[in-house]
Design an enzyme around this catalytic site. Structure first.
Site, PDB file in Angstrom:
ATOM      1  N   SER A 223     -22.342  20.708  -8.368  1.00  0.00           N
ATOM      2  CA  SER A 223     -22.682  19.297  -8.342  1.00  0.00           C
ATOM      3  C   SER A 223     -22.623  18.767  -6.897  1.00  0.00           C
ATOM      4  O   SER A 223     -23.280  19.303  -6.013  1.00  0.00           O
ATOM      5  CB  SER A 223     -21.746  18.540  -9.285  1.00  0.00           C
ATOM      6  OG  SER A 223     -22.223  17.259  -9.568  1.00  0.00           O
ATOM      7  N   ASP A 450     -30.351  19.267 -16.818  1.00  0.00           N
ATOM      8  CA  ASP A 450     -29.081  18.804 -16.248  1.00  0.00           C
ATOM      9  C   ASP A 450     -29.139  17.282 -16.110  1.00  0.00           C
ATOM     10  O   ASP A 450     -30.063  16.746 -15.494  1.00  0.00           O
ATOM     11  CB  ASP A 450     -28.867  19.457 -14.879  1.00  0.00           C
ATOM     12  CG  ASP A 450     -27.475  19.211 -14.315  1.00  0.00           C
ATOM     13  OD1 ASP A 450     -26.985  18.072 -14.388  1.00  0.00           O
ATOM     14  OD2 ASP A 450     -26.883  20.167 -13.788  1.00  0.00           O
ATOM     15  N   HIS A 478     -24.572  20.392 -17.513  1.00  0.00           N
ATOM     16  CA  HIS A 478     -24.429  20.207 -16.065  1.00  0.00           C
ATOM     17  C   HIS A 478     -23.881  21.487 -15.447  1.00  0.00           C
ATOM     18  O   HIS A 478     -22.786  21.931 -15.797  1.00  0.00           O
ATOM     19  CB  HIS A 478     -23.489  19.033 -15.807  1.00  0.00           C
ATOM     20  CG  HIS A 478     -23.329  18.686 -14.361  1.00  0.00           C
ATOM     21  ND1 HIS A 478     -24.375  18.692 -13.461  1.00  0.00           N
ATOM     22  CD2 HIS A 478     -22.224  18.312 -13.643  1.00  0.00           C
ATOM     23  CE1 HIS A 478     -23.931  18.329 -12.274  1.00  0.00           C
ATOM     24  NE2 HIS A 478     -22.630  18.106 -12.357  1.00  0.00           N
TER      25      HIS A 478
END
Length: 509
Positions: A223, A450, A478
Site C-alpha cells: 500500500s 483493489d 487489498h
C-alpha cells in the site's frame, strides 16, 4: 477472523483518503549530497557511523534497538529523531541473503508491530530462513516519536462528525472538526510535524540499510509502503536490491486524483461484495441485484444519519462510523461474512458490529485509547502533497465527479478529502514521475479489484520505473502477497530468494 490476518488487513488499510547502534558495518556507506538535500555526506557521517545496541524486545525471537536520524536533513546538526527498529534473525537453512525490511503502509501503520505480529512469523518459511526480517517504525509513527493530535474522547467525537453535510451548519461543523484536528497536531507535535515526509523516511531507511551491513536494500512494502519503496529507489537507485511494491501507489498523481481514484476503487470493491451478498440467503441488502444492494446500503446510511442506533456503549452508530465500518470490510473478502452480520444487526437497531469494524480501522482500543495511526496518516499525507481541496466551495464543485465514481461512497470521500485544507504545515512534496534510473529489477504488484490502491496505479508505477515489472493478481482485496494465491506467492518468493523477477505482465488468480 484470524487475528494475524486482521493485523495484515488493517495495517495496510489507509491509503490517502482522509477518513476520518554500532559499529561501522562492512556494507554501509553514506549517500551523496544530491540524495540528501542540502546536507553534505560528511554531515551525515555521525548517523551512518552510529552503533546499534540490540536488546530484548519482550517478544520471543525478536531483538530491538533505537536508531538516530537527523530531525531535519537540511540541517543535520539541528537535533535528532529516535526511530524504533526490530529484527528477527534468519532461521536457516540456506545461506543468509541479507536483511528484508517490511512496511505495511498507512501511512501510519506500525512496521514493527506488523513485523512482530505477522511478517516475521507469517511470511513463507523459505524467505524467513534466508533473510533477517527487519522493520523500522517511520518517523512520527507508533514507537518512533509518534505524532499526537487528539485525546481519546476528542477522537471519538471526531470520528462521529457527519462527513456528508446536508446544509451550511453541518458543513461548518465538519470544517471545524478538521481545524480542531490540525490544531491539535500542531499543539502536541509541532516540532516533528514538518519532518515526517516520505522522502525523509526513505533517507532514514538508507541509514538503517548501512547500519545493518547491507550493500543494497531488500524490501517488501504494501500500500503506502510502495510509495515509500519507490521513493527510496528514486533517491538511491544504485542501492536497490530486491524490492516488492505490493498494492502500488502512483507518485505522479495530485491529491484530488488519488482521492477520486480511491473512491472508484471502493465502489468497485462494494460491487464485488454486493454481487456475492445477493447470492447469500442472509444478505441484509436484498437478494435480487447489486443495484438494489447499493440502494439498500445508501438508505441505511441515510437512516443512520437521521437517527443513530445504539451500540451497547456510550457511542451511537451514525452514518460516519457505519461508513467506516463498511469500508474496513472492503479490504479483504474474508471480512464479508462479518460485514453481512454487522449490516443485518444495524438494520435491527444494533450498531455494535459496524462499530467494531470501524474501531479496528481506527485502531481504537476498548479502553477508548487510539493508536497514532490516523494522526500519522494525516501528517504524512498532508506534508507529501498539496491538499485536494482548500475549502467547501471546491468540494461542492467536485462532488458530481466523486458521486459518479461512487454513488455509495462518493459524497463522503469528497468531503473527507478536505482534511488537509486545514493543515498547519506547508506541503513539501509534489506529484512526480518516479523512474529510479539504473535500479535493479523492481517487482510492482497490482490487484485488479483493489479498493484502496486501484490497479491502474500499479500499471502506472511499473511503467514509470525504469526497471519495473508488473505482476497482476486478478481478484478482490487489498494487496496480493500472502493472500492465498500460490501463483503470486511463488513469483515473489522466487524473486526474493533467487533475484529473478516474474515476466513483466504476468497474471495470477
Amino acid at each position: 477472523m484470524d487475528t494475524r490476518r486482521l493485523l495484515r488487513i488493517f495495517a495496510t488499510a489507509l491509503g490517502t483518503a482522509g477518513l476520518l547502534v554500532s559499529g561501522c558495518s562492512s556494507g554501509g556507506s553514506a549517500p551523496s549530497a544530491s540524495a540528501t538535500g542540502s546536507a553534505a555526506a560528511e554531515d551525515l557521517e555521525p548517523y551512518y557511523g552510529q552503533k546499534l545496541r540490540w536488546r530484548d524486545c519482550g517478544v520471543e525471537g525478536f531483538r530491538c534497538t533505537t536508531m538516530k536520524a537527523p530531525l531535519d536533513y537540511g540541517k543535520p546538526d539541528g537535533g535528532d529523531v529516535d526511530l524504533a527498529v526490530s529484527r528477527k534473525k534468519a532461521t536457516g537453512p540456506g545461506k543468509r541473503i541479507g536483511s528484508l525490511l517490511v512496511n505495511p503502509g498507512g501511512p501510519g501503520g506500525s512496521a514493527v508491530g506488523y513485523l512482530q505480529g505477522y511478517a516475521a512469523i507469517g511470511y513463507p518459511a523459505p524467505v524467513r530462513a534466508r533473510y533477517d526480517m527487519v522493520a523500522i517504525d517511520p518517523r512520527g509513527v507508533a514507537r518512533s516519536e509518534p505524532v499526537t493530535c487528539l485525546t481519546g474522547k476528542q477522537m471519538d467525537a471526531y470520528t462521529q462528525v457527519d462527513q456528508t453535510p446536508d446544509d451550511d451548519a453541518e458543513t461548518t461543523k465538519l470544517r471545524k472538526a478538521f481545524d480542531t484536528f490540525a490544531n491539535g497536531c500542531e499543539k502536541r507535535s509541532g516540532e516533528i510535524l514538518p519532518h515526517v515526509s516520505t522522502v525523509e523516511t526513505a533517507r532514514d531507511m538508507d541509514i538503517l540499510r548501512s547500519l545493518l551491513g547491507d550493500e543494497k536494500l531488500h524490501y517488501v512494502g504494501a500500500s503506502y509502503g510502495t510509495f515509500l519503496g519507490a521513493t527510496y529507489a528514486d533517491l538511491y537507485p544504485d542501492r536497490v536490491g530486491r524490492l516488492v511494491l505490493d498494492g502500488a501507489m502512483d507518485p505522479s498523481l495530485p491529491a484530488i486524483d488519488i482521492n477520486r481514484d480511491q473512491t472508484a476503487g471502493f465502489e468497485g470493491a462494494f460491487q464485488s461484495f454486493a454481487a456475492d451478498c445477493v447470492k447469500q440467503r442472509d444478505c441484509p441488502l436484498g437478494t435480487t441485484s447489486t443495484a438494489g444492494a447499493a440502494t439498500s446500503l445508501k438508505k441505511l446510511f441515510a437512516d443512520l444519519d437521521a437517527e443513530p442506533v445504539p451500540t451497547g456503549e456510550t457511542r451511537e452508530l451514525g452514518e460516519s462510523l457505519a461508513t467506516t465500518g463498511v469500508i474496513a470490510a472492503m479490504y479483504d473478502e474474508s471480512a464479508w461474512p462479518q460485514l453481512r452480520e454487522a449490516l443485518a444487526a444495524a438494520r435491527r437497531g444494533d450498531g455494535s458490529g459496524l462499530l467494531a469494524l470501524a474501531d479496528s480501522y481506527y485502531e481504537r482500543e476498548p479502553s477508548g485509547k487510539y493508536a497514532n495511526l490516523m494522526f500519522a496518516n494525516a501528517a504524512v499525507n498532508c506534508l507529501d502533497l498539496a491538499p485536494a481541496f482548500t475549502g467547501p466551495a471546491e468540494v461542492e464543485e467536485a462532488l458530481p465527479a466523486f458521486e459518479e465514481a461512487s454513488p455509495v461512497f462518493g459524497r463522503g470521500f469528497a468531503w473527507a478529502a478536505l482534511n488537509c485544507g486545514s493543515w498547519p504545515v506547508e506541503p513539501t512534496g509534489t506529484p512526480h514521475r518516479t523512474e529510479a534510473e539504473g535500479a535493479d529489477p523492481i517487482v510492482v504488484v497490482g490487484t485488479t479489484r483493489d479498493p484502496a490502491t486501484p490497479y491502474k496505479w500499479a500499471e502506472s508505477l511499473a511503467e514509470q520505473l525504469s526497471s519495473g515489472t508488473l505482476l497482476t493478481y486478478v481478484g478482490d482485496g487489498h494487496t496480493a502477497y500472502g493472500r492465498g494465491s500460490d501463483c503470486v506467492d511463488t513469483a515473489i518468493n522466487t524473486y526474493l530468494l533467487e533475484g529473478t523477477p516474474p515476466k513483466d505482465g504476468k497474471k495470477c488468480s
